[in-house]
Design an enzyme around this catalytic site. Sequence first.
Site, PDB file in Angstrom:
ATOM      1  CG  ASP B 116      -2.017   0.966   1.191  1.00 14.38           C
ATOM      2  OD1 ASP B 116      -2.411   1.353   0.072  1.00 14.38           O
ATOM      3  OD2 ASP B 116      -2.524   1.354   2.259  1.00 14.38           O
ATOM      4  CE1 TYR B 118      -0.329   8.753   4.189  1.00 19.02           C
ATOM      5  CE2 TYR B 118       1.928   9.590   4.124  1.00 19.02           C
ATOM      6  CZ  TYR B 118       0.662   9.600   4.673  1.00 19.02           C
ATOM      7  OH  TYR B 118       0.381  10.465   5.713  1.00 19.02           O
ATOM      8  CG  HIS B 123      -4.271  10.718   2.119  1.00 18.84           C
ATOM      9  ND1 HIS B 123      -5.366  10.664   2.967  1.00 18.84           N
ATOM     10  CD2 HIS B 123      -3.415   9.746   2.549  1.00 18.84           C
ATOM     11  CE1 HIS B 123      -5.182   9.693   3.857  1.00 18.84           C
ATOM     12  NE2 HIS B 123      -4.007   9.123   3.628  1.00 18.84           N
ATOM     13  NE  ARG B 132       3.834  15.220  10.858  1.00 24.09           N
ATOM     14  CZ  ARG B 132       3.396  14.425   9.876  1.00 24.09           C
ATOM     15  NH1 ARG B 132       2.960  13.210  10.132  1.00 24.09           N
ATOM     16  NH2 ARG B 132       3.401  14.861   8.631  1.00 24.09           N
ATOM     17  CD  GLU B 187      -6.212   4.814   4.266  1.00 23.98           C
ATOM     18  OE1 GLU B 187      -5.482   4.040   3.622  1.00 23.98           O
ATOM     19  OE2 GLU B 187      -5.786   5.598   5.147  1.00 23.98           O
ATOM     20  CD  GLU B 189      -5.351   2.853  -0.500  1.00 23.35           C
ATOM     21  OE1 GLU B 189      -4.466   2.266  -1.161  1.00 23.35           O
ATOM     22  OE2 GLU B 189      -5.284   3.037   0.735  1.00 23.35           O
ATOM     23  CG  ASP B 221      -5.932   0.194   3.236  1.00 24.78           C
ATOM     24  OD1 ASP B 221      -5.980  -0.949   3.725  1.00 24.78           O
ATOM     25  OD2 ASP B 221      -5.068   1.036   3.540  1.00 24.78           O
ATOM     26  NE  ARG B 225      -8.299   6.700   9.029  1.00 30.24           N
ATOM     27  CZ  ARG B 225      -7.539   6.461   7.962  1.00 30.24           C
ATOM     28  NH1 ARG B 225      -6.282   6.057   8.093  1.00 30.24           N
ATOM     29  NH2 ARG B 225      -8.037   6.599   6.753  1.00 30.24           N
ATOM     30  CD  GLN B 228      -3.486   4.069  10.425  1.00 25.96           C
ATOM     31  OE1 GLN B 228      -4.688   3.994  10.145  1.00 25.96           O
ATOM     32  NE2 GLN B 228      -2.619   4.666   9.646  1.00 25.96           N
ATOM     33  CE1 TYR B 232       1.306   6.918  14.538  1.00 26.75           C
ATOM     34  CE2 TYR B 232       2.659   6.772  12.572  1.00 26.75           C
ATOM     35  CZ  TYR B 232       2.115   7.513  13.587  1.00 26.75           C
ATOM     36  OH  TYR B 232       2.380   8.859  13.654  1.00 26.75           O
ATOM     37  CE  LYS B 241      -3.909   1.943   7.012  1.00 29.58           C
ATOM     38  NZ  LYS B 241      -4.601   2.809   6.033  1.00 29.58           N
ATOM     39  CB  THR B 245      -7.529  -4.831   2.023  1.00 23.42           C
ATOM     40  OG1 THR B 245      -6.713  -4.519   3.149  1.00 23.42           O
ATOM     41  CG2 THR B 245      -7.303  -3.818   0.911  1.00 23.42           C
ATOM     42  CB  THR B 332      -6.106   7.813   1.009  1.00 18.53           C
ATOM     43  OG1 THR B 332      -6.016   6.806   2.018  1.00 18.53           O
ATOM     44  CG2 THR B 332      -7.465   8.469   1.055  1.00 18.53           C
ATOM     45  CD  GLU B 346      -7.678  12.800   3.427  1.00 19.51           C
ATOM     46  OE1 GLU B 346      -7.183  13.608   2.629  1.00 19.51           O
ATOM     47  OE2 GLU B 346      -7.812  11.592   3.168  1.00 19.51           O
TER      48      GLU B 346
END
Lengths: 398, 398
Positions: B116, B118, B123, B132, B187, B189, B221, B225, B228, B232, B241, B245, B332, B346
């Site tokens: 997968d 990114y 995204h 962050r 997600e 994708e 996917d 959250r 994760q 992670y 995850k 899927t 995503t 999002e």
Amino acid sequence: MTWVTGANGSPYGVTNLPYGVFRTDGREPRIGVRIADQVFDLAAAEAADLVLAGGALSRATLNEFMALGRPQWTAVRQRVTELLTDEAHRAAVQPLLVPLAEVEMLLPFEVADYVDFYSSEHHASNVGQIFRPGQPPLLPNWKHLPIGYHGRAGTVVVSGTPVVRPRGQRATADGPVTGPSVRLDIEAEVGFVVGVPSPLGRPVGVDDFADHVFGVVLVNDWSARDIQAWEYQPLGPFLGKSFATSVAAWVTPLEALGAAFVPAPEQDPPVVDYLRDVPHLGLDLRLTVEWNGERVSEPPFATMYWTPAQQLAHLTVNGASLRTGDLYASGTVSGPERTQVGSFLELTWGGTEPVTVGTQSRTFLADGDTVTIGATAPGPDGTTIALGEVTGTIRPAR
Amino acid sequence: MTWVTGANGSPYGVTNLPYGVFRTDGREPRIGVRIADQVFDLAAAEAADLVLAGGALSRATLNEFMALGRPQWTAVRQRVTELLTDEAHRAAVQPLLVPLAEVEMLLPFEVADYVDFYSSEHHASNVGQIFRPGQPPLLPNWKHLPIGYHGRAGTVVVSGTPVVRPRGQRATADGPVTGPSVRLDIEAEVGFVVGVPSPLGRPVGVDDFADHVFGVVLVNDWSARDIQAWEYQPLGPFLGKSFATSVAAWVTPLEALGAAFVPAPEQDPPVVDYLRDVPHLGLDLRLTVEWNGERVSEPPFATMYWTPAQQLAHLTVNGASLRTGDLYASGTVSGPERTQVGSFLELTWGGTEPVTVGTQSRTFLADGDTVTIGATAPGPDGTTIALGEVTGTIRPAR
């Protein structure tokens, strides 16, 4: 006692009997059991009705046999033991023993998914100190769950396969550059091989470990530290690991390791319910790491913080299914001493303290270097058994 | 023009022809091609010598066919097109068309490794801002390489498979707790399916994309959250995850997407050599996300920063081999607008801005919710083609 010459007292004696897949020139791959320096051809034994497994021993991988489940695993092991110990079977079985020197060993099972854990407290602490000096060596989640991630199943190779130095991006003061890895490392690990699958949506509990796990293989999770350092934020290791993961040619069945289960280190803080295994048992596997023939470390698997039963329960707590051939590895095995670490990152403390290997100085792996990981364990009846070694030699980047 | 009733002007017309694996009651799984609302049974067609592929069309998955390579893929597509357009074949082919309403669709290929990526700048920037705040939204490596990680291949399921809400650990102010995920997300994708394998140690270049990649599937996917976020660091997403899927039942062959290749966004800073693709092409796939039947987003795949050819080159630059059935997903898909994002993280800005779905307020997925991802693309000869949708409904945690 076995009638096989040289097997009594051997670390591959009749209390060990690991499974592998071998080939002699011009013939099909088939399943065998190792006894001393010979391979007992189980496909031939099944064809001769000496052992019965519905044809599962006549395949090119262990997968079909591993899918049969523990009662069948036990029955076949008992029968093989009988064949190798009862003189009455000697005439029939002797012709089915092939000298190890005459066989080529192949990948013993088709790998479904490959998961790599990070379950040594000493390793995780060492890595934390090397990469995040002055900060707490363990991240906040580490003692609450066995950290792990998925690796590349398609690049799991059998012991002896040469490893080509990977190319990739690494960070420099002038920005990223692409080239052969300059910090190629090993990770000495222990892998657990799943035989019996589980359905999607149904977690496998800590008590169900022995119903699903067929056996154990030594693993070398080759790691390009420079590639890994640049790529791993925020989604984890990828190309720094995916170029090759070596596994031993011999899968040691759990039955051979009954005497090797020992209490695992106490866990503080207490773990959540689904991770509570009673008894809380690790495995007393004593690993050795040889660099160009010189022993540089002796990682003690019994010091691992998270047990293989906890790893399996964690892997499936979200409902993820298991497939026959799933491989999950422990993560680098490191004990408390510098002479007990399972990576050269730790042995040379981030490459800052070179070690002498033979007459040469080393931080990470040079082209032509060979690393061999072995292990012994307490076996049944006071014996010592050996796990199949995992070895590999570095070839120059293309 | 095709003689198949209802197919001219359909988004599943004769310029589309995606491949899938289907079953009708009591019979074996077999390969078919979709035309309008019917499935052309290619196993039956091969049995009748209407199309020739050495038996590869008579298997239970697409893998053997996908391994044949582009010349064979092209030959079969041309022949199928001929059979469906030339009136002369109508009498022979018509009996081999099965109404879609009468079939059960199965996972179209056996997944080897699942990766997968990114690769949407929007995204990655959104996630950076949400998790962050006040820091640069993209990490320093993001524009130098397509960030990716391995996911769990064994839990890839076909569209329509219910998704059981995963249980797992999440962080709270009082420490970690275990329970059903409370931030279950999607997600949206696009996945690329590898047909032709590559040997270990040999990178696949950006120019070799079309020699290895057979086709495209939409991917959801599913992501927990809360699980994760706690697990992670430092090795990436794992149980957040790996519970499921979903992929579409229909694999759109690259040949159907010839008109959909468009220049991809300019890359600044310039990429390193092995990632330089000339021409630098993305795909003009226009995704739609429906939440309980209501369209909540339209992610534009053409805005992706990294192209599928770059992803493939990156995936193998370290010498990692490809296997038939490898699946790599884009990550995503999110465009610059809030109405173009591919995750509910999002859409609801980290769960802080609920959206109205029908008459109900939502941040993340509730039990019983259904999400369907679809897409259209410019097809050959000015047509518009549809990609097979991927849908799933959330079942309560066990």
